[in-house]
Scaffold this motif. Sequence first.
Motif, PDB file in Angstrom:
ATOM      1  N   ALA A 159       0.847  -1.198   0.000  1.00 35.44           N
ATOM      2  CA  ALA A 159       0.000   0.000   0.000  1.00 35.44           C
ATOM      3  C   ALA A 159       0.875   1.238   0.000  1.00 35.44           C
ATOM      4  CB  ALA A 159      -0.909   0.011   1.229  1.00 35.44           C
ATOM      5  N   ALA A 160       0.593   2.135  -0.904  1.00 35.98           N
ATOM      6  CA  ALA A 160       1.257   3.455  -0.951  1.00 35.98           C
ATOM      7  C   ALA A 160       2.774   3.348  -0.806  1.00 35.98           C
ATOM      8  CB  ALA A 160       0.685   4.355   0.146  1.00 35.98           C
ATOM      9  N   THR A 194      -3.311   6.396   7.065  1.00 34.11           N
ATOM     10  CA  THR A 194      -4.425   6.314   6.113  1.00 34.11           C
ATOM     11  C   THR A 194      -4.353   5.107   5.184  1.00 34.11           C
ATOM     12  OG1 THR A 194      -3.182   7.908   4.875  1.00 34.11           O
ATOM     13  CG2 THR A 194      -5.108   8.738   6.103  1.00 34.11           C
ATOM     14  N   HIS A 195      -3.161   4.689   4.802  1.00 32.78           N
ATOM     15  CA  HIS A 195      -3.044   3.566   3.872  1.00 32.78           C
ATOM     16  C   HIS A 195      -3.021   2.207   4.567  1.00 32.78           C
ATOM     17  CE1 HIS A 195       0.957   4.396   5.282  1.00 32.78           C
ATOM     18  NE2 HIS A 195       1.415   3.278   4.751  1.00 32.78           N
TER      19      HIS A 195
END
Length: 497
Positions: A159-160, A194-195
Motif C-alpha cells: 500500500a502506498a 491512512t493507507h
Amino acid sequence: MSVSGFKGLRLTNTLTRAKEDFVPIDPDNVRMYVCGPTVYDFAHIGNARPVIVFDVLFRLLRHLYGADHVTYVRNITDVDDKINARALRDFPDLPLNEAIRRVTEKTAGQFHKDVAALGCLKPTFEPRATEFVQPRADGRADMIGLIQTLIQRGHAYEAAGEVLFDTASMPDYGELSKRPLDEQQAGARIAVDTHKKNPGDFVLWKLSSPEEPGWDSPWGRGRPGWHIECSAMSAAYLGEVFDIHGGGLDLIFPHHENEIAQSRCAHGTEVMANYWLHNGFLQVEGQKMSKSLGNFFTIHELLETESFGGRKWPGEVLRLAMLMTHYREPIDFSVRRLEEAENLIRNWQLAVNSAIRTGEIRSLQDIKIETLPMGVLSSVLDDLNTYSAIQSLSGNLRWLFKNDSQGNPEVPSRMPLLASLVLLGFDTLVLDSLRRFEQIDEEGTNAAVERRLALIRDKNWAEADKIRDELLAQGVQLKDGKDPATGERITTWEVKR
Ligand code: AMP
Ligand code: ZN
C-alpha cells in the motif's frame, strides 16, 4: 524436547512472565540471538548493559553445554534512517553509499573496541543487515524472501509504496507485550495511518527516493523496515525456532513483538524463540539513559576521558558496576556505584596477585573452572543472579584475606575465586596481572641477580645467599656458571614450575 538438556539453569521468560527451567531444543547446539547496535554513533553505557548481560549468559551456556555447543548471534544494524542522516551530515561531499559505508564502518569498529574493553567475548556470528536484504548466494534466509513468503501466506500487503504486515491476519498478535489492542493503536502514528488496514500494521519494506539507499526488490527500489532484519538474520544462523532471544526492555514492543509476528507467520511455527529475556534500564537520576534525552555517557568517553567523575574508568570497573545488580532491575548510574565496583576489583586484584606470586597459577589455562564455588554457580543458574554471585565472592574474599593476614601456613586456594572471575568475564583482570608480573619480575629479578653478584665479589656470602633464597621463594631459580669466553662468573635464572 529432551530433559537431558536441563543443567539447572532457570530464566525469567518475558513470554510467560515466569521463571522457567531452561531446556534447549538441542543441547549440542544451544542457540541465542541478541539485537545488536544501530551503527550511526558511539554506543552509550546503557547500550553496554545488554551486551554485558548476554555475554555472561553466553559464558554460562558455554560452561554448561561446552564452548563448541553454543551459537550466539548478535547483529549489526547498518541500514537505518538515522545512519543516512548522519552520513549526509558528516560526509556531504561523498556519494551517499560511500558516506554510509564510512559512518557504519567507523561506528562498528568503535563498538567492537568498546565492548572488548568491557570484557565481552565476540559472538559466534555478527551478521550485518545490509548483507541480508537480498537473496544470498549461500541460500541463508534474507529479508526480501521472508517478505515474499509473508505476502504469499496472506500476512502482508502492499500500500502506498510500502509493504505492511497485516496484524489482523495473526490471531495472537501481541502475545509478548500483552498490550491491550487500543493501546497498540494509540502507539501507532496517526499521520501515516491512512493507507494501513489497521493502525498497528507495520512496515516490512518501503520505497526509497533516489537520494536514499535502496535495493532492487519485487516492489521496486527500497529498503527494509527495522524488525524484518532480525527475523532474517536469526533464521539465517539459528533456524526457524531457536532457544533464547534477548535485548533491552524497550525492545519488547514493538520490535520483538513484530519479529515474532513476522517469523512465526513466515515459517508457520508456534514460537520464534522459546525464552525471551529482557534487561532493565540503566538510568540517570531515575530516567532511562538515552540519546534522545541527552543524559548519556558513551563507553568510549568513560574509558578514555575524564568526563564522568573527573576521571577515566577501567573496563572491568564498568563491567562490574553493571553486574552488581540483577539484570532485570534498573541501575542508577553514579560515581558512587563505580567507586564501589572499583574497591571490589582492587580486592580481587590482590587475590589474583597472590595466586600468581605463590605460583598457584602461571597462565590463564591453569585456572580450574571445576573449582567454581557452589555459591557462585547456583546464583548465576538462578536467572543469572550476578548480584548474589558477587556477594558470595565477597564472602570468599574476606575469608582469604583473613587467612593471609594471620600468616596461616596453609594458605587456602584462590582457585575458586579465579574460576568465578573467569565465568563472570573478568579474565582480563587475571591476564593483566600475569602480564604485569612478568614485567615486574623480570626487571626486579635482574636487579637482584646483579646485587647478588656484587655481594659475591665482596665475599659477602651471607647476604648473597639471602637474595638467592628470597628469589627461590618467589619461584625464581638461579644457576651459577662461568662465561666460556671470559671465564667470568655469570648467573642465569628461570621460573621454576
Ligand atoms: P538501541 O541502539 O537504542 O537500539 O539500543 C541497543 C540496545 O541497548 C537495545 O538492546 C536496547 O534495549 C539497549 N538499551 C538502550 N538504552 C538502554 C538503557 N538505558 N539501559 C539498558 N539498555 C538499554
Ligand atoms: Zn532485533
